[in-house]
Every structure is written in structure tokens, then in C-alpha cells.
Design an enzyme around this catalytic site. Structure first.
Site, PDB file in Angstrom:
ATOM      1  N   GLY A 168      -4.227   6.845  -0.307  1.00  0.00           N
ATOM      2  CA  GLY A 168      -3.258   7.690  -0.993  1.00  0.00           C
ATOM      3  C   GLY A 168      -2.846   8.857  -0.124  1.00  0.00           C
ATOM      4  O   GLY A 168      -2.943   8.810   1.101  1.00  0.00           O
ATOM      5  N   SER A 169      -2.423   9.928  -0.768  1.00  0.00           N
ATOM      6  CA  SER A 169      -1.902  11.079  -0.034  1.00  0.00           C
ATOM      7  C   SER A 169      -3.019  11.922   0.561  1.00  0.00           C
ATOM      8  O   SER A 169      -4.147  11.938   0.064  1.00  0.00           O
ATOM      9  CB  SER A 169      -1.047  11.955  -0.959  1.00  0.00           C
ATOM     10  OG  SER A 169      -1.867  12.632  -1.897  1.00  0.00           O
ATOM     11  N   LEU A 188      -5.094   7.959   4.445  1.00  0.00           N
ATOM     12  CA  LEU A 188      -4.217   8.970   3.871  1.00  0.00           C
ATOM     13  C   LEU A 188      -2.806   8.906   4.462  1.00  0.00           C
ATOM     14  O   LEU A 188      -2.378   7.884   4.947  1.00  0.00           O
ATOM     15  CB  LEU A 188      -4.861  10.343   4.046  1.00  0.00           C
ATOM     16  CG  LEU A 188      -6.315  10.444   3.520  1.00  0.00           C
ATOM     17  CD1 LEU A 188      -6.906  11.817   3.809  1.00  0.00           C
ATOM     18  CD2 LEU A 188      -6.383  10.118   2.028  1.00  0.00           C
ATOM     19  N   GLU A 227       6.486  13.535   5.227  1.00  0.00           N
ATOM     20  CA  GLU A 227       6.619  12.088   5.053  1.00  0.00           C
ATOM     21  C   GLU A 227       7.689  11.807   4.001  1.00  0.00           C
ATOM     22  O   GLU A 227       7.554  12.206   2.847  1.00  0.00           O
ATOM     23  CB  GLU A 227       5.271  11.510   4.633  1.00  0.00           C
ATOM     24  CG  GLU A 227       5.167  10.023   4.682  1.00  0.00           C
ATOM     25  CD  GLU A 227       3.761   9.523   4.385  1.00  0.00           C
ATOM     26  OE1 GLU A 227       3.445   8.392   4.782  1.00  0.00           O
ATOM     27  OE2 GLU A 227       2.961  10.266   3.774  1.00  0.00           O
ATOM     28  N   LYS A 272      -9.893   0.935  -9.379  1.00  0.00           N
ATOM     29  CA  LYS A 272      -8.965   1.746 -10.163  1.00  0.00           C
ATOM     30  C   LYS A 272      -7.594   1.649  -9.477  1.00  0.00           C
ATOM     31  O   LYS A 272      -7.339   2.293  -8.479  1.00  0.00           O
ATOM     32  CB  LYS A 272      -9.457   3.196 -10.189  1.00  0.00           C
ATOM     33  CG  LYS A 272      -8.754   4.194 -11.134  1.00  0.00           C
ATOM     34  CD  LYS A 272      -7.312   4.126 -11.217  1.00  0.00           C
ATOM     35  CE  LYS A 272      -6.620   5.187 -12.018  1.00  0.00           C
ATOM     36  NZ  LYS A 272      -5.158   5.120 -11.738  1.00  0.00           N
ATOM     37  N   PRO A 273      -6.662   0.805 -10.020  1.00  0.00           N
ATOM     38  CA  PRO A 273      -5.348   0.676  -9.404  1.00  0.00           C
ATOM     39  C   PRO A 273      -4.423   1.826  -9.794  1.00  0.00           C
ATOM     40  O   PRO A 273      -4.653   2.522 -10.797  1.00  0.00           O
ATOM     41  CB  PRO A 273      -4.828  -0.644  -9.974  1.00  0.00           C
ATOM     42  CG  PRO A 273      -5.469  -0.721 -11.337  1.00  0.00           C
ATOM     43  CD  PRO A 273      -6.825  -0.080 -11.182  1.00  0.00           C
ATOM     44  N   ALA A 274      -3.362   2.023  -9.011  1.00  0.00           N
ATOM     45  CA  ALA A 274      -2.352   3.029  -9.337  1.00  0.00           C
ATOM     46  C   ALA A 274      -1.646   2.648 -10.636  1.00  0.00           C
ATOM     47  O   ALA A 274      -1.496   1.468 -10.957  1.00  0.00           O
ATOM     48  CB  ALA A 274      -1.349   3.127  -8.197  1.00  0.00           C
ATOM     49  N   CYS A 322       2.729   3.942   4.569  1.00  0.00           N
ATOM     50  CA  CYS A 322       2.135   5.073   5.274  1.00  0.00           C
ATOM     51  C   CYS A 322       2.243   4.946   6.781  1.00  0.00           C
ATOM     52  O   CYS A 322       2.031   5.920   7.502  1.00  0.00           O
ATOM     53  CB  CYS A 322       0.671   5.246   4.864  1.00  0.00           C
ATOM     54  SG  CYS A 322      -0.296   3.738   5.049  1.00  0.00           S
ATOM     55  N   ASN A 340       1.825   0.955  -3.301  1.00  0.00           N
ATOM     56  CA  ASN A 340       2.783   0.361  -2.364  1.00  0.00           C
ATOM     57  C   ASN A 340       2.315  -0.967  -1.768  1.00  0.00           C
ATOM     58  O   ASN A 340       3.138  -1.784  -1.369  1.00  0.00           O
ATOM     59  CB  ASN A 340       3.162   1.359  -1.265  1.00  0.00           C
ATOM     60  CG  ASN A 340       1.977   1.858  -0.467  1.00  0.00           C
ATOM     61  OD1 ASN A 340       0.836   1.763  -0.906  1.00  0.00           O
ATOM     62  ND2 ASN A 340       2.244   2.392   0.709  1.00  0.00           N
TER      63      ASN A 340
END
Length: 487
Positions: A235-236, A258, A391, A182-184, A291, A159
Site C-alpha cells: 500500500g501507500s 510501499l 505519485e 485482508k483485501p482492499a 506502484c 490494484n
């Protein structure tokens, strides 16, 4: 069409490892899909453990010389990267818009934001101070020095693909660390483009490597390889908890940014125009996929009708469309799963008594091939609805009434998350009380966009561990060493 000006070639994307451009050793690629159109943007190397091992080995070798440079010498590279990001701002923004659907004008803003971290940490790196301690014996001198932790890994989200990378790589570099990024999988092209800027800036080989591919094998190598001393992950919360377990075997240092479930509180004495504009900016930024965006909008019962009227009018004026269009303010969701979660939350709320004030469905017509959902406002929302506890990560704003300050603080804090919270008031006493009572790492008081490079970013409770940005973000990449010297 993307105007790369030589920055990246979408027909032949490669990973950047040890100063070289490489395909995956197995020859595999994966497709990056434009969520505005459903069409393939590019194919990206599907790297794994082998490529990650190479990047880690290169980082270990580069650390030996990089860590010996002075802070000012390292800062020069960051400032060059800062300059290049501004030079290629248009191209970088187009890449983000194409690969993950960020509205173009907003993507340009992210490039500026990402570059600001490089500038801030370049300057802050010159202030990595130690200390001396009064000794308890005349023949001793006691001191503390701060040294780079070593090889680090940055696992970045889709994002904010550039800003979250510079917020991790910037402090790591200036501290003297070397990095593997390490990208998404939804936004790897931004990382590859940043790798190109790293090359253009003359950063020594191995200091920053970019490995693209499935998270599983890359993450496994990062967490199992003892050379990697620290991991920064955004991330989550669910994945963050898994990473804590994986890190325990070697006690690797973690920074975890997170999930969130931000309350946005509008008190009866607030400037309603200002509060409504702030709520729109917070909630619908990046199509609600941040987030720290407002997830629960609490409005004092005495002003809820007036606020809702102002808010809905502003929401209905937002332009939805293909993210590459500079006039668009709300783009697509990043994935089909994300779109379906938004639909689930809206359906659940309506089935339990909520009312639609605007929006409430997928966008059809010429945008039907994309992952678009109408900017949506729900009234009559209560705590039984999923949207008040999960969320949403989408363009849906639930409005919830409250009667007292004590009540709304209790509701705001009734979540396992503690990343960001917002409130609007003109009462200075209330401002102090509420700021201190809210259990969140970031508080926006009459400010819907509080994040800046020079301030710490991070959460409480299950929203993470550690901080990024500010001098605190640099501390995450340093070890303190105590030296007792006898003579």
C-alpha cells in the site's frame, strides 16, 4: 454479465473463515462499485474484530498440523491452486474488471501472473535448507534449521488483487505458516473467489482465511493480537509508516511494499521505438495505477522531439473504455479521489508552464458515468510541478529533458522513494554505471515489465522493507534457529 460457473454468487457473498462461509456477525455489508459504470457490483460482508479474532484463532490451531507437513505435501496444495486459477481464469479476470476496473485482457494476464507465484513457491519450498557449522569442540555439533514463523496476516491492495495475494500467501503456505488475508475494500470479490479456490483445492480449514471489511478494526486486531507473528502489507508509504508504529508494541515482523515514483530514462543512443513502446507499457498498464509505473520520463534533449512524436502516436492509439471489453487497453480510475488527484496534477503542471501533447481531460460521452481520464502526455515539465514529486497513480506521462548522464541520475534519485527505475541504452558501459548508480530496488534496463515470480520485488528508502518473490520472498516467512548439541 459475470459467468461464475459456480465460483462465486454475487448475490450472496460471504467471508471464508476457518473453512466456513460466514456473513458479518453484525449483519452489515458494504457495496463494491464498478468504476466503469458507477453501478453496484455486489454487497460484501463488513467484518471486523470478531471475525478477525476467529480467523486468527483458526490459523493458530491449523498451524499445529500444517507446519508439521513436509514441504512436498504443502506444495501439492499450491500446485492444485495453480491449476484451479488457470481453470477459472476467465471468471477471475471478469471479477477484477468489474470490481476495480482492470482491462479484461490485462486481468487475464494477472491471473497467469498470480498463478505463477503459486507454482514458483511450490517448487522453492523444497529448498528450505539449513546448515551445519564447524564446532570449536570435539564433543559438540552446531547446526541451523529454518522453521515457519507462525500465523501471518496479508493486507493486500486493490490494484493487483490476486497477484499480491498469491505473492504473500504462496510463500507463507509452503513455508508452513497459516494466513489471514485482508483485501482492499475496492477489490474484495477477488479475494473471496480465491477463498473458493482454496476450499476446492482441499486446503485444511484455518490455513487460509479471508476477512473483508473496514481496515481499522481488522488491522487493529491483527496488530494487537500476539498470535500474529508477521504482517505483509502492500500500500501507500503513509499507511506503511503507521503500521511500523503499530507493530512496535509487539515487535512483529513486517514486509512492506510501499509507494514509488519511478524514473524512466531514455538516453540518446536508445532504440526510440523500443523505448517508446516500453514507456507506454509501463506508464499505462492498469491505467497508470501501479506502484512501479513510469512516473517521470526523462529523455535526452537531442532525441526528445523524435521520442515525443513516437510516444504520443502510440498513446493516442490506446483504446479507452469499459474494462470488461477485451479490446480495451485503458480502463477507469478506481475511485473518484484517484480521478481528482490526476486532474490536480495535470492542472498544476499546466499552470506552471507544461504543455499538453495529448489528452488532458475526463472522458465524456457514453463513458461519462465512469471514472475515465484521457491518456495524457505533458511536455515542458520541471521540478516545480507536483507530478515530479508525488505519485500520480493515473494515465499521465510527463516528459522531462536532460543533458548529461550525471544530471539525470541525480534527478532520478532525488526522491524519498526507491522502488523501481527504468532506462534504455545500447551502451554496455553506461548500462553497468547507471544500473549501479540508481537507488532503486528494481531496475528495468531496456525492459519495461521486469517483475517475475522467480526474482525479488521490493524497494529502497521509503518504498518499503523486505522482498517478495524469488527465494528472498520465502525467507520472509521463516525463522532461523541455531542448535548447539553436546554429547
Amino acid at each position: 454479465m459475470l459467468k461464475t460457473s459456480g465460483l462465486v454468487d454475487l448475490t450472496e457473498l460471504k467471508m471464508y473463515v476457518n473453512g466456513e462461509w460466514k456473513a458479518a456477525q453484525n449483519g452489515e455489508t458494504f457495496s463494491v462499485i464498478n468504476p466503469s459504470t458507477g453501478k453496484v457490483v455486489a454487497k460484501v460482508p463488513n467484518g471486523g474484530r470478531q471475525e478477525t479474532q476467529q480467523a486468527i484463532a483458526a490459523a493458530e490451531q491449523a498451524f499445529k498440523s500444517w507446519s508439521k507437513l513436509t514441504a512436498m505435501e504443502r506444495a501439492k496444495y499450491l500446485l492444485k491452486l495453480h491449476e484451479l486459477m488457470h481453470e477459472y481464469k476467465h471468471e477471475l479476470a471478469e471479477i477484477m474488471s468489474l470490481e476495480m476496473g482492470k482491462p479484461f485482457t490485462e486481468a487475464e494476464g494477472e491471473v497467469d501472473f498470480a498463478a505463477s507465484y503459486l507454482q514458483w513457491f511450490a517448487e522453492e519450498g523444497r529448498r528450505i535448507y539449513g546448515e551445519t557449522i564447524p564446532a570449536s569442540a570435539a564433543n559438540k555439533r552446531l547446526m541451523v534449521i529454518r522453521q515457519p514463523i507462525g500465523v501471518v496476516a496479508a493486507i493486500t491492495p486493490w490494484n493487483f488483487p490476486l497477484a499480491m495475494m498469491t505473492r504473500k500467501v504462496g510463500p507463507a503456505m509452503v513455508a508452513g505458516c497459516t494466513s489471514i488475508v485482508k483485501p482492499a475494500k475496492q477489490s474484495p470479490i477477488s479475494a473471496i473467489a480465491f477463498g473458493k479456490l482454496v476450499e476446492m483445492a482441499g486446503v485444511p480449514a484455518g490455513v487460509v482465511s479471508i476477512v473483508t471489511g473496514n481496515a481499522g478494526p481488522i488491522s487493529d486486531e491483527i496488530f494487537e493480537n500476539p498470535i500474529v507473528r508477521k504482517i505483509s502489507f502492500t500500500g501507500s508509504t503513509e499507511v506503511g509508516k503507521m503500521l511500523v508504529t503499530k507493530s512496535a508494541h509487539q515487535l512483529k515482523r513486517l514486509s512492506l511494499e510501499l509507494g514509488g515514483h519511478a524514473p524512466f530514462i531514455v538516453f540518446e543512443d536508445a532504440d526510440l521505438e523500443e523505448a517508446a513502446a516500453g514507456a507506454v507499457a509501463s506508464k499505462f498498464r492498469n491505467t497508470g495505477q501501479t506502484c512501479v509505473c513510469a512516473n517521470r520520463i526523462y529523455v535526452h534533449r537531442s532525441v526528445i522531439e523524435k521520442f515525443s512524436e513516437i510516444f504520443v502516436e502510440k498513446v493516442q492509439s490506446l483504446k479507452v473504455g469499459n474494462s470488461i471489453d477485451p479490446s480495451v487497453q485503458v480502463g477507469p480510475l478506481v475511485s473518484k479521489d484517484g480521478l481528482e488527484k490526476v486532474e490536480e496534477h495535470v492542472h498544476d503542471a499546466l499552470s506552471k508552464g507544461a504543455r499538453l501533447l495529448c489528452g488532458g481531460q475526463r472522458v465524456s460521452g457514453e463513458l461519462a458515468d465512469g471514472l475515465f481520464y484521457e491518456p495524457t502526455v505533458l511536455a515542458g515539465v520541471n521540478t516545480d510541478m507536483l507530478i515530479t514529486s508525488e505519485e500520480t497513480f493515473g494515465p499521465v506521462a510527463p516528459i522531462i529533458p536532460f543533458d548529461t548522464e550525471e544530471e539525470v541520475i541525480e534527478h532520478a534519485n532525488s526522491t524519498e522513494y526507491g522502488l523501481a527505475a527504468y532506462f534504455y541504452t545500447q551502451n554496455i558501459s553506461r548500462a553497468v554505471r547507471v544500473s549501479e548508480a540508481l537507488e532503486f530496488g528494481i531496475i528495468g534496463m531496456n525492459d519495461a515489465i521486469p517483475t517475475v515470480a522467480q526474482a525479488p520485488f521490493g524497494g529502497m528508502k521509503e518504498s518499503g522493507v523486505g522482498r517478495e518473490g524469488g527465494h528472498q520472498g520465502l525467507d520472509e516467512y521463516l525463522e532461523e534457529k541455531y542448535i548447539s548439541m553436546g554429547f
